[in-house]
Design a protein around this motif. Structure first.
Motif, PDB file in Angstrom:
ATOM      1  N   THR A  24       0.869  -1.174   0.000  1.00 36.88           N
ATOM      2  CA  THR A  24       0.000   0.000   0.000  1.00 36.88           C
ATOM      3  C   THR A  24       0.901   1.218   0.000  1.00 36.88           C
ATOM      4  O   THR A  24       1.631   1.468   0.959  1.00 36.88           O
ATOM      5  N   CYS A  25       0.884   1.964  -1.101  1.00 36.07           N
ATOM      6  CA  CYS A  25       1.752   3.148  -1.225  1.00 36.07           C
ATOM      7  C   CYS A  25       0.912   4.312  -1.712  1.00 36.07           C
ATOM      8  O   CYS A  25       0.049   4.137  -2.563  1.00 36.07           O
ATOM      9  N   SER A  26       1.179   5.487  -1.167  1.00 33.49           N
ATOM     10  CA  SER A  26       0.521   6.670  -1.738  1.00 33.49           C
ATOM     11  C   SER A  26       1.588   7.695  -2.118  1.00 33.49           C
ATOM     12  O   SER A  26       2.685   7.720  -1.534  1.00 33.49           O
ATOM     13  N   GLN A  27       1.257   8.503  -3.092  1.00 31.58           N
ATOM     14  CA  GLN A  27       2.187   9.533  -3.575  1.00 31.58           C
ATOM     15  C   GLN A  27       1.430  10.843  -3.693  1.00 31.58           C
ATOM     16  O   GLN A  27       0.301  10.839  -4.165  1.00 31.58           O
ATOM     17  N   ASN A  28       2.076  11.927  -3.269  1.00 33.09           N
ATOM     18  CA  ASN A  28       1.430  13.239  -3.395  1.00 33.09           C
ATOM     19  C   ASN A  28       2.471  14.280  -3.742  1.00 33.09           C
ATOM     20  O   ASN A  28       3.585  14.228  -3.228  1.00 33.09           O
ATOM     21  N   TYR A  29       2.084  15.229  -4.583  1.00 31.64           N
ATOM     22  CA  TYR A  29       2.980  16.356  -4.826  1.00 31.64           C
ATOM     23  C   TYR A  29       2.849  17.358  -3.688  1.00 31.64           C
ATOM     24  O   TYR A  29       1.737  17.614  -3.216  1.00 31.64           O
ATOM     25  N   ARG A  58       4.514   7.465   0.727  1.00 29.76           N
ATOM     26  CA  ARG A  58       4.232   6.777   1.998  1.00 29.76           C
ATOM     27  C   ARG A  58       3.913   5.317   1.690  1.00 29.76           C
ATOM     28  O   ARG A  58       3.041   5.023   0.869  1.00 29.76           O
ATOM     29  N   CYS A  59       4.652   4.391   2.313  1.00 25.47           N
ATOM     30  CA  CYS A  59       4.430   2.956   2.079  1.00 25.47           C
ATOM     31  C   CYS A  59       4.181   2.260   3.409  1.00 25.47           C
ATOM     32  O   CYS A  59       4.711   2.681   4.441  1.00 25.47           O
ATOM     33  N   ASP A  60       3.440   1.137   3.364  1.00 24.41           N
ATOM     34  CA  ASP A  60       3.174   0.425   4.623  1.00 24.41           C
ATOM     35  C   ASP A  60       4.266  -0.589   4.965  1.00 24.41           C
ATOM     36  O   ASP A  60       4.300  -1.141   6.042  1.00 24.41           O
ATOM     37  N   ARG A  61       5.147  -0.896   4.025  1.00 24.62           N
ATOM     38  CA  ARG A  61       6.350  -1.696   4.326  1.00 24.62           C
ATOM     39  C   ARG A  61       7.410  -1.419   3.268  1.00 24.62           C
ATOM     40  O   ARG A  61       7.097  -0.817   2.220  1.00 24.62           O
ATOM     41  N   PHE A  62       8.625  -1.835   3.573  1.00 25.38           N
ATOM     42  CA  PHE A  62       9.740  -1.495   2.687  1.00 25.38           C
ATOM     43  C   PHE A  62      10.411  -2.730   2.085  1.00 25.38           C
ATOM     44  O   PHE A  62      11.465  -2.612   1.465  1.00 25.38           O
ATOM     45  N   HIS A  63       9.840  -3.924   2.331  1.00 27.25           N
ATOM     46  CA  HIS A  63      10.499  -5.133   1.813  1.00 27.25           C
ATOM     47  C   HIS A  63       9.467  -6.113   1.284  1.00 27.25           C
ATOM     48  O   HIS A  63       8.275  -6.015   1.617  1.00 27.25           O
ATOM     49  N   GLU A  64       9.958  -7.068   0.498  1.00 24.50           N
ATOM     50  CA  GLU A  64       9.115  -8.176   0.039  1.00 24.50           C
ATOM     51  C   GLU A  64       9.953  -9.445   0.164  1.00 24.50           C
ATOM     52  O   GLU A  64      11.044  -9.544  -0.436  1.00 24.50           O
TER      53      GLU A  64
END
Ligand SMILES: Cc1cc2nc3c(=O)[nH]c(=O)nc-3n(C[C@H](O)[C@H](O)[C@H](O)COP(=O)(O)OP(=O)(O)OC[C@H]3O[C@@H](n4cnc5c(N)ncnc54)[C@H](O)[C@@H]3O)c2cc1C
Length: 426
Positions: free
Chosen positions: A180-185, A289-295
Motif C-alpha cells: 500500500t503506497c501513496s504519492q502526493n505532490y 508513503r508505504c506500509d512496508r519497505f520489503h518483500e
C-alpha cells in the motif's frame, strides 16, 4: 556464499549502501543508474540542489573510513541562516551545531570516487545511462535499458530499489506484491539557481558560512547556500500554480525580476545565469508513503523510493543515509540473514518514516503569528535546555537536526506543536 545484489539508483542512498555492503565482503554488486556519470559533467548541467547534512546523515557516513573527511573537504559548514526582509531588514538565526552543506551531485560524485578507490571492479560495477524499465520478482530479474544498445536482463539474489521518489521498483511492488503506497505532490515547485557570493563592483559580499533566505510575500522565496569557491547554490521556490517567472520570456526580464523582487540575490545574478534560469525546468517534489519497505527475503526499498518527504526541514537525504546505517546494524545483528533482516528493517523504519512525514509537513508553520511563536519557543527551549539538560528537551527543529532520536520519538515529544500547526493549515 557470495550474493548478487542489484541496486537500482546511484543516488546518495544506493551508493552509501554499496559502501556498507562492501565492508561485509560477501557481496557482488551491480548498480544501475539512468543518469550519466556526474563526475564527467558540469555540476549545474543536471538537476541538482544543495543538501544540508546533520547528525543523522553524518553518523551514517562516518561508519565508512575517510568518507566524511572527503565530503567535508568539498562542503561548507553553515552556522546559521540570514533571513532578508523588505527594506533591507535582516534577521539572524544562529545554529549551535553547524550543518554541513553540499550540492547533491557533488555528494554523489564523492561517494562514487570513494567507492572506486576502495573496491575492485569485481566487487562493484556502476552502470550509468542505464534505466531499469521492468522487474520480475518471480524470476528475480530486472530489465535494463541502456541509452545506447539493446535492452538486457540481469538476475539478482537481492534487489534494492534506491531509485528515488518515482521508483520503478516500488511501482512493481505496489502492483504485484500488495504494497500500500501513496504519492502526493507538495504544493511548492522550484527551480535551481547558481550565483557567485560576491559582486565587488556592486560592493556585495554575502557571508560565507550562512544560509541566505529571502521571502517574497509568502508566495515565493529564494534560498541560497554557500559552496566552495565563493559559489552560492540554491533554489527559487514558489506555489506550483503560481510561478512568478512564467510570464517572463527574455534573460533581461528575468534579471530585472530578480533585481526587483530578490534584490540581495538580483545583484549577484549575471545575464548568463538569468538566461539559464529561464531555460531550467520547473521541478516538483513528490512525497511517498508505504506500509512496508520489503518483500520476502529478496526485495527492499530505501531512501526516497520508500519515504520521500517535503524538503522543508531538510531530512530526505539524512533519513535516506540513516536507512543504510540501520540496515548495516541489522546485517551485523542477524549475520546477513536477509530473511530476518528485511522484515526487521520494515518493522523499525516504517513508523519513523511516517513520523518524519508529519514532522516535514508540520514543523514550520505558514501563518505569521505561528512563525513568531516557533522562533520564540526554539530560543526559550535552547536556553532552558542549556541550564537543565536532563529536564528540558530542545524544540522540535533542534531535536530533528541535532540529535539522532528516532523520528517517532521526536514526533511524540513535539506532538502538541505539530497538532497546532496542522490545525492552523486546515
Ligand atoms: C530542493 C530540494 C532540497 C533538498 N534539501 C535537502 C536537505 O537539505 N537535506 C536533506 O537531507 N535532504 C534534502 N533534500 C532531499 C534529498 O535530495 C533526497 O531525499 C535524497 O536525494 C534521496 O536520496 P536517494 O538516493 O534515496 O534518491 P535520489 O537522490 O532521488 O537518487 C535516486 C537515483 O535513482 C536514479 N533512478 C531513478 N529511477 C531509475 C531507474 N528506473 N533506473 C535507474 N536509475 C534510476 C535517479 O536518476 C537518481 O540518481 C532536498 C530535496 C530537494 C528537491
Amino acid at each position: 556464499m557470495v550474493q548478487k545484489v542489484v541496486i537500482i539508483g546511484a543516488g546518495p542512498a544506493g551508493l552509501l549502501l554499496a559502501h556498507y555492503l562492501l565492508r561485509r565482503c560477501n557481496y557482488n554488486i551491480d548498480i544501475y543508474e539512468r543518469r550519466r556519470d556526474p563526475r564527467l559533467t558540469d555540476i549545474s548541467s543536471d538537476r541538482t540542489f544543495p543538501i544540508s547534512l546533520q547528525k543523522r546523515g553524518r553518523k551514517a557516513i562516518q561508519a565508512i573510513a575517510g568518507l566524511e573527511e572527503a565530503i567535508a573537504a568539498q562542503s561548507v559548514f553553515c552556522e546559521g541562516t540570514i533571513l532578508y526582509g523588505k527594506k533591507g531588514k535582516l534577521r539572524q538565526i544562529p545554529r549551535q551545531n553547524p550543518v554541513l552543506t553540499i550540492d547533491r551531485n557533488r555528494l554523489v560524485s564523492i561517494l562514487l570516487k570513494h567507492l572506486n578507490e576502495t573496491s575492485s571492479p569485481n566487487q562493484v560495477k556502476v552502470h550509468f545511462n542505464c534505466e531499469c524499465t521492468a522487474v520480475d520478482g518471480t524470476a528475480k530479474t530486472v530489465t535494463l535499458h541502456p541509452k545506447e544498445g539493446d535492452s538486457f536482463t540481469a538476475d539478482y539474489d537481492l534487489l534494492v530499489g534506491a531509485d528515488g521518489a518515482r521508483s520503478q521498483v516500488r511501482e512493481y511492488l505496489a502492483h504485484n506484491a500488495g504494497f500500500t503506497c501513496s504519492q502526493n505532490y507538495v504544493p511548492d515547485a522550484y527551480k535551481s539557481v547558481f550565483l557567485s557570493r560576491l559582486n565587488p563592483s556592486a560592493g556585495v559580499e554575502l557571508e560565507p558560512n550562512k544560509i541566505h533566505v529571502y521571502n517574497l510575500n509568502n508566495q515565493a522565496r529564494m534560498l541560497m547556500v554557500p559552496q566552495p569557491g565563493d559559489q552560492l547554490h540554491g533554489v527559487i521556490i514558489f506555489g506550483a500554480e503560481n510561478n512568478p517567472l512564467e510570464g517572463l520570456s527574455t534573460k533581461e526580464e528575468v534579471h530585472t525580476f530578480c533585481q526587483e523582487k530578490f534584490p540581495i540575490f538580483g545583484q549577484l545574478m549575471s545575464l548568463e545565469e538569468a538566461e539559464a534560469l529561464l531555460k531550467r525546468p520547473v521541478a516538483r517534489v513528490l512525497t511517498v508513503r508505504c506500509d512496508r519497505f520489503h518483500e520476502g527475503d529478496s526485495m527492499l526499498l530505501i531512501g526516497d523510493a520508500a519515504h520521500a518527504v517535503s524538503p522543508s526541514i531538510g531530512q530526505g537525504c539524512n533519513s535516506s543515509l540513516e536507512d543504510v546505517l540501520i540496515l548495516g546494524q541489522l546485517l551485523e545483528q542477524y549475520g546477513d540473514d536477509w530473511d530476518q533482516v528485511l522484515p526487521k528493517f520494515s518493522e523499525q523504519r516504517v513508523p519513523d518514516a511516517h513520523a518524519l512525514r508529519e514532522l516535514s509537513d508540520y514543523t514550520f508553520p505558514r501563518q505569521k503569528f505561528l512563525v513568531v511563536e516557533f522562533f520564540l519557543r526554539t530560543m526559550v527551549k535552547r536556553l532552558f535546555h542549556r541550564w537543565f539538560p536532563d529536564w528540558v528537551k530542545p524544540f522540535v527543529f533542534d531535536l530533528v537536526l541535532d540529535t539522532d532520536l528516532p523520528y517517532s520519538q521526536v514526533l511524540s515529544l513535539s506532538q502538541g506543536w505539530i497538532n497546532k500547526v496542522k490545525r492552523s493549515s486546515t
